[in-house]
Design a protein around this motif. Structure first.
Motif, PDB file in Angstrom:
ATOM      1  N   VAL A  23       0.442  -0.715   0.019  1.00 28.48           N
ATOM      2  CA  VAL A  23       0.301  -0.013  -0.356  1.00 28.48           C
ATOM      3  C   VAL A  23       0.802   1.758  -0.097  1.00 28.48           C
ATOM      4  O   VAL A  23       0.517   2.729  -0.653  1.00 28.48           O
TER       5      VAL A  23
ATOM      6  N   CYS B  51      -4.189  -1.139  10.125  1.00 30.19           N
ATOM      7  CA  CYS B  51      -4.250  -2.594  10.676  1.00 30.19           C
ATOM      8  C   CYS B  51      -2.660  -3.643  11.061  1.00 30.19           C
ATOM      9  O   CYS B  51      -1.803  -2.448  11.657  1.00 30.19           O
ATOM     10  N   TYR B  53      -0.718  -5.497  10.575  1.00 29.11           N
ATOM     11  CA  TYR B  53       0.582  -6.866   9.850  1.00 29.11           C
ATOM     12  C   TYR B  53       1.979  -5.651   9.934  1.00 29.11           C
ATOM     13  O   TYR B  53       2.563  -5.649  10.940  1.00 29.11           O
ATOM     14  N   CYS B  54       1.611  -5.164   8.913  1.00 25.54           N
ATOM     15  CA  CYS B  54       3.523  -4.718   8.574  1.00 25.54           C
ATOM     16  C   CYS B  54       3.332  -2.557   9.034  1.00 25.54           C
ATOM     17  O   CYS B  54       2.288  -2.430   9.656  1.00 25.54           O
ATOM     18  N   GLY B  57       1.220   1.023   8.303  1.00 28.88           N
ATOM     19  CA  GLY B  57       0.320   1.518   9.081  1.00 28.88           C
ATOM     20  C   GLY B  57      -0.929   1.512   8.447  1.00 28.88           C
ATOM     21  O   GLY B  57      -1.111   3.157   8.727  1.00 28.88           O
ATOM     22  N   CYS B  58      -1.488   0.995   7.491  1.00 30.84           N
ATOM     23  CA  CYS B  58      -3.465   1.443   6.761  1.00 30.84           C
ATOM     24  C   CYS B  58      -4.219   1.862   7.083  1.00 30.84           C
ATOM     25  O   CYS B  58      -4.393   0.585   8.873  1.00 30.84           O
ATOM     26  N   LEU B  85      -6.219  -1.869   1.315  1.00 25.67           N
ATOM     27  CA  LEU B  85      -5.750  -2.896   1.871  1.00 25.67           C
ATOM     28  C   LEU B  85      -5.142  -3.720   0.919  1.00 25.67           C
ATOM     29  O   LEU B  85      -5.741  -4.329  -0.071  1.00 25.67           O
ATOM     30  N   CYS B  86      -3.241  -3.998   1.736  1.00 20.95           N
ATOM     31  CA  CYS B  86      -3.592  -5.164   0.395  1.00 20.95           C
ATOM     32  C   CYS B  86      -3.691  -6.533   0.959  1.00 20.95           C
ATOM     33  O   CYS B  86      -4.820  -6.604   1.730  1.00 20.95           O
ATOM     34  N   GLY B  89      -3.834  -7.038   5.167  1.00 27.05           N
ATOM     35  CA  GLY B  89      -5.157  -5.718   5.863  1.00 27.05           C
ATOM     36  C   GLY B  89      -6.243  -6.616   5.213  1.00 27.05           C
ATOM     37  O   GLY B  89      -7.416  -6.443   6.211  1.00 27.05           O
TER      38      GLY B  89
HETATM   39  S1  SF4 Z   1      -2.764  -3.430   4.699  1.00 27.65           S
HETATM   40 FE1  SF4 Z   1      -0.852  -4.156   4.301  1.00 27.65          FE
HETATM   41  S2  SF4 Z   1       0.665  -2.425   3.552  1.00 27.65           S
HETATM   42 FE2  SF4 Z   1      -1.121  -1.858   4.920  1.00 27.65          FE
HETATM   43  S3  SF4 Z   1      -0.272  -1.484   7.470  1.00 27.65           S
HETATM   44 FE3  SF4 Z   1      -1.517  -3.587   6.520  1.00 27.65          FE
HETATM   45  S4  SF4 Z   1       0.302  -5.474   5.751  1.00 27.65           S
HETATM   46 FE4  SF4 Z   1       0.854  -3.173   5.407  1.00 27.65          FE
END
Ligand code: SF4
Ligand code: SF4
Lengths: 898, 189
Positions: A23, B51, B53-54, B57-58, B85-86, B89
């Motif tokens: 993203v 989010c 995960y990574c 910070g989406c 979102l990926c 997310g």
């Molecule tokens: S949606 Fe994907 S890119 Fe965005 S914070 Fe979550 S894991 Fe990372």
């Protein structure tokens, strides 16, 4: 993040941004749509490469040669940003005459101690303006270091204590030659140091053609200067090496020479992999630092409060670290409240002392020696995610008790019944005496709190629902654990229990017993404790005092709760703001989005160009202004010059933009703070099929090695046996999984998208080894053998290095062996050994040596025999590749304690 | 012929009447689909989140109905992610509601071959006792030169990069006060 869209050129190296930070990649795409050039440098062709202007494949671990050659190109062609370099960097600063370069000493800097395997940094110091070199040149402490010298200092992971600026200098009196001609200037040293980093050397070492190098060099230099800026982007492809910190330093030198630091569309973007991995470094669940990058004290160096204070910040140095005493007192007041008084040095002796490196790998080895009884795993799965998975699992079987707090039944919670060592017969369930508690954790939707994302921005997530069943937040679990421990010790008269009993441990809770996260945030932010402001939150760390009248748990976060408002929860929609978006979340320090942004204006305070306007001096108003919170004393005019010898923020001249550096300058040359050298130099990875083409010295002489039977290495370079593990392997992530899989391999959606462990090999390597696409392969390192499905793909490119073809094998590391996940498989990290970067004690997981053969691996004892057979064919012993100084077999200290 | 179907319900006529010239919109929507409402429309409340995960910070919007998370979507307000979102997310609703998620505390005794159920508060009390005992057994007051250490090397911790700042703060605070220095997280891995 959004600022990447302001770049005219973006170099992504050591990161597969499009797949791992998808993203965020929209901002690269946006830049490209506006005409920016994007270059991806990576061993593999990935989706990042596919959407870039150019992909340049590189041999894993050779990045310093490439970037060093870029430095040489910039200097040779006089393409550096002259005004910026002279005014804002230490290019003109003179270095001690005692300094000797790796070019003089065949791969060593001056100050190397063979017996200790580390450097004394004394000769790297700035020359002093007091006529001669100082009595004690280089006795300049880090924010953490004080009077420490290199060898003592290497006992600790000093490099990452400087997360908020460089280490302290004794003072700011330095000699400068602004013509840059004196042979002892940093500028001239830089020229000599990189003289042999030629395009031909790049071709020979990295496997990158001279044409590709020229393309990169032209792209970067043509897109830097007054009117244009270039950004670098990296991730763990740069950090996870035995000289990882130096990879990033090399890029920093490039960016300082080109004038790209502190400017829009410039800088170096670190892409971090976990929601709050930045936060967990700022407020560290790390052994070597206290919140806000204050050092943990070390026995023998900081036994007293005065010694500690002298170490963390010197009143005579320039910049904001000179006020470190106010940050430290406020922290101690936050923790020990009324018990912390001036008389008892604010309870400084309550803080435990370090005696060496106590990182996660040292702790793992201590477990194997039965020194660790209890272990908490908090959303982390070392059986799969840490280097040398075998060592991790073996180590946990030595514990008396283990607490696993997670969403799912991860492999680290079940190694005692379904781990690979049970299958191989090395461990027997009934013999493992470890008590295991599995305590389910609450999800982000089930608790309130803040994450700090990769650009230092805190964002609050609000609780949406109650956690189900026994699930609890860590906030609740640890609050409760602390409460019970204090209860158990309540009657203790033992002095050692005072720190626990005097601890401020009283937070308002909701009806379910969950503490109020905002109350914790308020403590982190800090408060006035006395006067008419008593009880009011601090609005900036500059309000902190060293007299006990303020508290605050993490000074760099002060301001997040200014005015009793939770600014991490600020949510003005992006479309209603400019690109900087200051009203969304809160970035440390002081809600500043680009660090050192004073450098976006020229020495007189005017933007370098209209196109790159960001922060500037408003002469009429007498203050700094612009699109961001200016990173400077707000009303200090560009023309301001302090009295010589003035320390602290007042010592910064109006054109010293690097306000956290002890001399206000960006450091091309690091006179202090880097444990493996003041300038980045190319060394081969701990395990490498290539002989270091630059020096006799093969690998980083200051790296941390652990010569032990369960941690063998492949011979390197031309050593006999190196051909037993002829290929380079590198590990990486996929879009659909998250590190060791604890949050992804249990989800059917994500498991279906990426069901199975695989390895990527080139068609050439497949032909050489008879590997079939879709078939199985066994990959063998000096530590383990694992199996994976084969993906034959042109995304992997064989490289020609020193006249030989080097094949690289790509391994995503998300899978692990267990029975509870939706998908499981062999763990790539089992192949890795433990050898560490000396600055930050991070393991080398991005480059190793392996063999690959068709077919599945054997099971049980036969598997162990296969690994042993390879080891014996290679002649690997505990000494192999562990020689710190090449050609000096006696230099193989176990660097575990240091 | 179905009496409800008239000339006006002929496909081409439907397309023209509804302006759905490509025939991919309302003109071809089934009755079943027409009766569906998105979970996001029937939710009781929407909560802004991030989010897990990574570190991009989406921004996320968490849709809640009857005390349950029913959907998680990208937050278009976020200046960083702008609503996107990926795959990870986007899968986070399943992270929360996954039937395979562990919801009960479990205990494995020394030498045990399987998990046993345990009361949460019993487990926490047992951990607290072990914490105190291990600390006592492995306490180091001073080093060999008599310099203060005031610590235990018998208790260690790993984790934090997926946790909240406030949580990391309490962990660091408690461990430091207890003298347990071996705290680490993903940042060094
Ligand atoms: S949606 Fe994907 S890119 Fe965005 S914070 Fe979550 S894991 Fe990372
Ligand atoms: S797979 Fe899903 S997340 Fe990825 S591009 Fe397609 S729709 Fe988007």
């Amino acid at each position: 993040m959004q600022d990447l869209s302001n770049a005219d050129c973006i170099v992504i190296q050591g990161s597969n941004m499009a797949e791992c930070h998808p993203v965020a990649y929209q901002w690269v795409t946006e830049a490209r749509l506006k005409g920016a050039r994007v270059i991806h440098i990576d061993p593999r062709f990935t989706r990042t490469s596919a959407t870039a202007d150019k992909h340049i494949p590189i041999r894993a671990g050779s990045d310093v040669v490439l970037l060093g050659a870029l430095i040489k190109y910039i200097l040779d062609h006089e393409l550096y940003f002259k005004e910026y370099v002279v005014a804002y960097t230490n290019a003109a600063t003179m270095v001690s005459e005692e300094y000797r370069d790796t070019e003089d000493l065949d791969g060593l800097f001056s100050g190397y101690d063979d017996a200790k395997g580390s450097y004394s940094q004394q000769t790297w110091a700035y020359a002093s303006s007091d006529g001669e070199d100082d009595e004690t040149p280089g006795t300049i402490g880090g924010p953490a270091a004080g009077h420490e010298h290199g060898e003592a200092k290497s006992a600790r992971a000093a490099g990452d204590e400087h997360g908020s600026g460089g280490p302290a200098l004794e003072h700011a009196r330095v000699l400068r030659d602004e013509t840059l001609q004196d042979p002892n200037t940093v500028f001239q040293i830089l020229k000599r140091h990189y003289a042999r980093y030629t395009p031909e050397m790049v071709a020979d070492t990295c496997g990158i053609s001279v044409d590709d190098f020229e393309y990169l060099a032209r792209s970067v230099t043509e897109n830097s200067g007054r009117e244009r800026t270039t950004a670098f982007v990296y991730a763990v492809g740069w950090t996870q090496h035995t000289l990882g910190a130096q990879f990033i330093r090399t890029a920093a030198i490039v960016q300082l020479l080109l004038g790209n630091m502190g400017r829009p569309g410039g800088g170096i973007m670190a892409l971090r992999g976990h929601a709050s991995i930045q936060g967990s470094t700022d407020i560290p669940t790390l052994y070597n630092i206290l919140p806000g990058y204050l050092a943990m004290p070390v026995a023998g160096l900081h036994d007293t409060w005065d010694e500690y204070l002298a170490a963390i910040g010197n009143k005579e140095q320039k910049g904001f670290w000179a006020n470190a005493d106010t940050y430290a007192v406020s922290l101690l007041k936050a923790w020990w409240g009324k018990a912390a008084t001036a008389e008892n040095d604010w309870c400084f002796d309550y803080v435990p002392k370090l005696t060496g490196a106590h990182g996660t790998y040292q702790t793992t080895m201590a477990m194997l020696d039965d020194q660790v009884e209890g272990y908490f795993l908090l959303g982390q799965n070392p059986a799969v995610g840490s280097a040398h998975g075998r060592m991790q699992r073996q180590a946990m079987s030595h514990l008396k008790w283990l607490v696993v707090r997670d969403f799912n039944m991860i492999e680290s919670a079940t190694f005692w019944k379904d781990g690979p060592e049970i299958a191989s017969g090395e461990l027997v369930t009934e013999d493992i005496q470890t008590e295991v508690f599995f305590l389910p954790a609450a999800a982000h939707t089930e608790k309130s709190g803040s994450f700090t994302q990769t650009q230092r921005m805190l964002q609050w997530h609000h609780q949406a629902v109650q956690p189900p069943g026994d699930c609890q937040s860590e906030l609740q679990f640890f609050y409760e654990l602390g409460r019970r421990v204090r209860e158990l010790l309540a009657d203790s008269t033992d002095e050692r229990d005072r720190p626990l009993l005097d601890l401020t441990w009283d937070y308002p809770t909701d009806e379910h017993g969950d503490p109020d996260a905002e109350a914790v945030l308020a403590e982190i932010n800090g408060r006035h404790l006395t006067g008419d402001q008593a009880g009011r939150p601090l609005s900036a760390y500059t309000e902190m005092k060293a007299d006990g009248s303020t508290d605050g748990g993490c000074w760099i976060y002060t301001g997040v709760y200014a005015g009793s408002v939770n600014h991490a929860a600020d949510r003005k929609p992006g479309r209603e703001q400019d690109l900087t978006a200051l009203d969304w979340g809160w970035a440390w320090p002081a809600n500043r989005r680009i660090l050192y942004n004073r450098a976006s204006a020229d020495p007189e305070g005017n933007p370098w160009s209209e196109r790159k306007r960001y922060v500037w001096w408003d002469a009429e108003q007498g203050k700094w202004t612009g699109h961001d919170v200016p990173d400077f004393v707000p009303d200090k005019a560009p023309s301001y010059r302090p009295e010589p010898g003035t320390g602290g923020p007042a010592g910064l001249a109006g054109d010293d933009p690097f306000v956290m550096q002890a001399d206000g300058k960006g450091w091309l040359f690091a006179p202090k703070g880097m444990l493996d050298g003041p300038l980045p130099t190319h060394y081969e990875p701990q395990e490498s099929p290539v002989q270091n083409p630059l020096y006799t010295q093969q690998s980083n002489p200051a790296r941390k090695v652990f010569p032990r039977k369960d941690n063998l290495w492949s011979p390197s370079g031309d050593s006999p046996g190196a051909d037993v593990y002829p290929y380079v392997f590198t590990t990486y992530r996929l879009t659909e999984h998250h590190t060791a899989g604890g949050m992804s391999r249990w989800l059917p959606y994500l498991s279906e998208l990426q069901p199975e462990f695989f390895c990527e090999v080139s068609p050439e390597l497949a032909a050489e080894r008879g590997l079939e696409n879709g078939g199985w392969a066994t990959i063998v390192s000096a530590r383990a053998a694992i199996e994976a499905r084969v993906m034959v793909t042109e995304r992997m490119t064989p490289l020609t290095v020193t006249g030989r073809t080097i094949h690289q094998v790509g391994l995503p590391y998300h899978w692990g062996v267990g029975t509870n996940a939706v998908v499981s498989g062999d763990a790539a990290n089992d192949l890795l050994g433990v050898a560490l970067d000396p600055n930050v004690q991070i393991q080398e997981s991005k480059a190793g040596s392996c063999d690959i053969v068709p077919g599945r691996r054997p099971a049980g004892e036969e598997l162990l025999r296969l690994v042993a057979e390879y080891q014996s064919r290679a002649g690997s012993t505990v000494m192999t590749s562990n020689e710190l100084r090449t050609g000096h077999p006696e230099s193989t200290p176990d660097t575990r304690e240091g | 012929m179905d009496p409800k179907k008239t000339f006006l319900s002929w496909p081409v006529v439907r397309q023209v009447r509804s302006g759905d010239f490509l025939g991919r919109g309302p003109s071809v929507t089934s009755a079943h689909t027409r009766e569906l409402a998105p979970r996001t429309a029937t939710a009781d409340k929407v909560v802004q989140s991030v989010c897990p995960y990574c570190a991009v910070g989406c921004g996320q919007r968490v849709f809640v109905k009857d005390g349950r998370v029913v959907q998680i979507e990208g937050d278009p307000d976020s200046p960083v992610s702008r609503g996107r979102l990926c795959p990870k997310g986007s899968a986070s609703e399943q992270l929360v509601n996954n039937p395979g998620r562990q919801r009960k505390a479990l205990y494995r005794r020394p030498g045990g071959t399987d998990w046993e159920p345990i009361e949460l508060s019993t487990a926490v009390e047992m951990v607290a006792q072990r914490f105190v005992e291990s600390r006592r057994r492995t306490w180091q007051d001073r080093d060999e030169h008599g310099r203060p250490l005031r610590r235990t090397m018998g208790i260690a911790s790993l984790g934090g990069a997926t946790l909240d700042n406030e949580e990391n703060y309490l962990i660091k605070k408690l461990f430091t006060a207890a003298g347990a220095i071996q705290i680490e997280n993903q940042a060094r891995i």
